[in-house]
Each structure stands twice: as C-alpha cells, then as structure tokens.
Scaffold this active site. Sequence first.
Site, PDB file in Angstrom:
ATOM      1  N   ASP A   1       0.831  -1.203   0.000  1.00  0.00           N
ATOM      2  CA  ASP A   1       0.000   0.000   0.000  1.00  0.00           C
ATOM      3  C   ASP A   1       0.867   1.255   0.000  1.00  0.00           C
ATOM      4  OD1 ASP A   1      -2.341  -1.342  -0.136  1.00  0.00           O
ATOM      5  OD2 ASP A   1      -2.865  -1.133   1.982  1.00  0.00           O
TER       6      ASP A   1
ATOM      7  N   LYS B   1      -2.626   4.258  -3.868  1.00  0.00           N
ATOM      8  CA  LYS B   1      -2.408   5.501  -4.614  1.00  0.00           C
ATOM      9  C   LYS B   1      -1.191   6.236  -4.076  1.00  0.00           C
ATOM     10  CE  LYS B   1      -6.617   7.106  -5.686  1.00  0.00           C
ATOM     11  NZ  LYS B   1      -7.789   7.868  -5.339  1.00  0.00           N
TER      12      LYS B   1
ATOM     13  N   MET C   1      -8.515   9.072   9.304  1.00  0.00           N
ATOM     14  CA  MET C   1      -9.163   9.566   8.084  1.00  0.00           C
ATOM     15  C   MET C   1     -10.139  10.708   8.410  1.00  0.00           C
ATOM     16  SD  MET C   1      -9.829   5.876   6.296  1.00  0.00           S
ATOM     17  CE  MET C   1     -10.290   5.030   7.787  1.00  0.00           C
TER      18      MET C   1
HETATM   19  C1  LIG Z   1      -7.015   3.497   5.637  1.00  0.00           C
HETATM   20  S1  LIG Z   1      -6.500   3.990   7.227  1.00  0.00           S
HETATM   21  C2  LIG Z   1      -5.383   2.706   7.596  1.00  0.00           C
HETATM   22  C3  LIG Z   1      -5.013   2.645   9.053  1.00  0.00           C
HETATM   23  C4  LIG Z   1      -3.960   1.598   9.361  1.00  0.00           C
HETATM   24  N1  LIG Z   1      -4.452   0.285   9.100  1.00  0.00           N
HETATM   25  C5  LIG Z   1      -3.476   1.673  10.793  1.00  0.00           C
HETATM   26  O1  LIG Z   1      -3.679   0.728  11.572  1.00  0.00           O
HETATM   27  O2  LIG Z   1      -2.829   2.672  11.134  1.00  0.00           O
HETATM   28  C6  LIG Z   1      -5.413   5.344   6.823  1.00  0.00           C
HETATM   29  C7  LIG Z   1      -5.401   6.403   7.912  1.00  0.00           C
HETATM   30  O3  LIG Z   1      -4.519   6.028   8.962  1.00  0.00           O
HETATM   31  C8  LIG Z   1      -3.922   7.176   9.524  1.00  0.00           C
HETATM   32  N2  LIG Z   1      -2.449   7.073   9.371  1.00  0.00           N
HETATM   33  C9  LIG Z   1      -1.778   5.996   8.955  1.00  0.00           C
HETATM   34  N3  LIG Z   1      -0.453   6.210   9.004  1.00  0.00           N
HETATM   35  C10 LIG Z   1      -0.291   7.470   9.463  1.00  0.00           C
HETATM   36  C11 LIG Z   1       0.848   8.277   9.762  1.00  0.00           C
HETATM   37  N4  LIG Z   1       2.091   7.839   9.600  1.00  0.00           N
HETATM   38  N5  LIG Z   1       0.635   9.528  10.234  1.00  0.00           N
HETATM   39  C12 LIG Z   1      -0.605   9.988  10.442  1.00  0.00           C
HETATM   40  N6  LIG Z   1      -1.708   9.268  10.193  1.00  0.00           N
HETATM   41  C13 LIG Z   1      -1.563   8.016   9.720  1.00  0.00           C
HETATM   42  C14 LIG Z   1      -4.510   8.368   8.794  1.00  0.00           C
HETATM   43  O4  LIG Z   1      -5.650   8.798   9.508  1.00  0.00           O
HETATM   44  C15 LIG Z   1      -4.887   7.761   7.465  1.00  0.00           C
HETATM   45  O5  LIG Z   1      -5.873   8.526   6.820  1.00  0.00           O
END
Ligand SMILES: C[S@@+](CC[C@H](N)C(=O)[O-])C[C@H]1O[C@@H](n2cnc3c(N)ncnc32)[C@H](O)[C@@H]1O
Length: 264
Positions: free
Chosen positions: A43, A65, A178
């Site tokens: 991803d 993306k 998100m």
């Molecule tokens: C589709 S979700 C996936 C979450 C992922 N499975 C997790 O456990 O962190 C994607 C969201 O995770 C958050 N996110 C993931 N990595 C991040 C990072 N390094 N910094 C800030 N937000 C993050 C954001 O809110 C982003 O929009």
Amino acid sequence: MMKANNKNISPLLTLIGAGPGDPDLITVKGVKALSKAKVVLYDALVHLDLLNYVPETSIKILVGKRAGSLSYTQDEINKLIVKYAKKYGRVVRLKGGDPFIFGRGKEEIDYATKFGIKNEVIPGLTSSTSLPALQGISLTTRGVNESFWVVTGTTQSGLLSSDISLAARSTATVVVLMGRNKLLEIISIYKSLGRENLPIALIQNGSLPNEKIALGTMKTIEEEVCRKGVGTPAIIVIGEVVNQHPDYLFKTIEQKLLQDYSKN
Ligand SMILES: C[S@@+](CC[C@H](N)C(=O)[O-])C[C@H]1O[C@@H](n2cnc3c(N)ncnc32)[C@H](O)[C@@H]1O
C-alpha cells in the site's frame, strides 16, 4: 521475472502490518515473512525501505495511490492476490499500520479463502495507538479516562461517523483516523457539548522525518493546524491525556497570549 512452477506451489496469503511509517516499527515476524515472499502487493503508506527485505527476484507491486501512480480497486487487488498465490505461492499483502484496523484486511482474507487459499496474519503497530505513544501521550491514564475509541472520520457513505458524538459524551480518549477533512465538524460536536477547552492534537506523517504536529484545545486547534500546515495522512487525538505532550503547556499558553493580543 520469476518462473512459476505450478505443481509444487502451496498458495498462501500473508497479511502483514507494516506499522505507522518508520520502517523500524515493523515486527520481526513481518520481516521474516517478507524475506520469503514471492510476490508483495504493498500500500501507499508503506515505507519503501521495507521492500529491501524482499528477495530481488520477487515481484513487488504498489497497489495503493501514490503521487503519479494509478491505484487498484479493492476488487482488482483481491483478484491479484488469488492469481499470484496460485501461480507463485507466497503472496504478501503489506499494509500500513495494522491490517485489521480500518485496513480492509479481513475482506482480502475472505476473498482468498473462497478460492481455497490459506492465510496468516502478522499484526502491525496501528497508527492509532503508536503515534500518540511516540509523542508521549498515554491513551489511557489512571484517574483520567476509562476507555479509548478509535473511530473513522469518514464512513463508507463519506460522512463523519456518528460514533464520535457518542464518544464525545464520555471520558474516552478519541482517536480519529481519516478525519483531517472533518476537523471542523468534530470541533463543533465537542463545542456543542461545552467542551471547548478539551485538549486535541493532530499528527501528520507520524514517525517519519516529515512529521508535523499541532496541539491545542477545541478553541485554538483550527488556527494552529493552519499555521503548521498539517495535512493528510493525519490522526486526531482528543482528550485530557493530550496535555501529557511535552509541548502542550507551552503551546496553549502561547495560543492564549496570541488570542488576548489579537483582541486588544
Ligand atoms: C485506511 S487507514 C489505515 C489505518 C492503518 N491500518 C493503521 O492501523 O494505522 C489510513 C489512515 O490512517 C492514519 N495514518 C496511517 N499512518 C499514518 C501516519 N504515519 N501519520 C498519520 N496518520 C496516519 C490516517 O488517519 C490515514 O488517513
């Protein structure tokens, strides 16, 4: 390109959580599985350094993306998993954070299972708990809160989750994923409950060198987020525990002085 040998193939889907961003935050088990992968479908939020653990001859495909690249639909990803698992055996789905926290990992497992493909899950550090911890914020603190909620800011219908209004009525620390683009809606929920002095933080690109953080209260955070230019991907952390951040006190005093100054 790797050669397929269908006769001796044992199709296996391994779902790996890559952690929040810093490539050192993947698990040892995840690294071991990557080193045995024949195909890796990864991803966009996955750190590219993690691909160094994958054998050079293996296939690596970005399915999320990223600026300038096309993304695959969930259906296309599901089909790729099945196709490659049958052809090459060990397919890894490398996902940001933890695959089972707003990661659609279960959907991929269910789809592959329908085609008789075995699976294993290697959890990862989810951004929702690891990023606050990296900032010195303990999501639960004795005597302060009795639960924490991890909520999506954007549901399937594109709307803010109604769970946020429920959580806002409790002592819970609330972590919104998100939700960056729903910040104003979230602030207005808390304000309508008279909680305008509640601490809140936004963390963008957490655990990475380009990390940004904005700290404040429901009253001040909007201005602070604009000043710092905090965009996506970001998590929002809401609750009294946010004041444990080492810069919190200084930040809120600074914001109060600025607001008083602009009034005079
Ligand atoms: C589709 S979700 C996936 C979450 C992922 N499975 C997790 O456990 O962190 C994607 C969201 O995770 C958050 N996110 C993931 N990595 C991040 C990072 N390094 N910094 C800030 N937000 C993050 C954001 O809110 C982003 O929009």
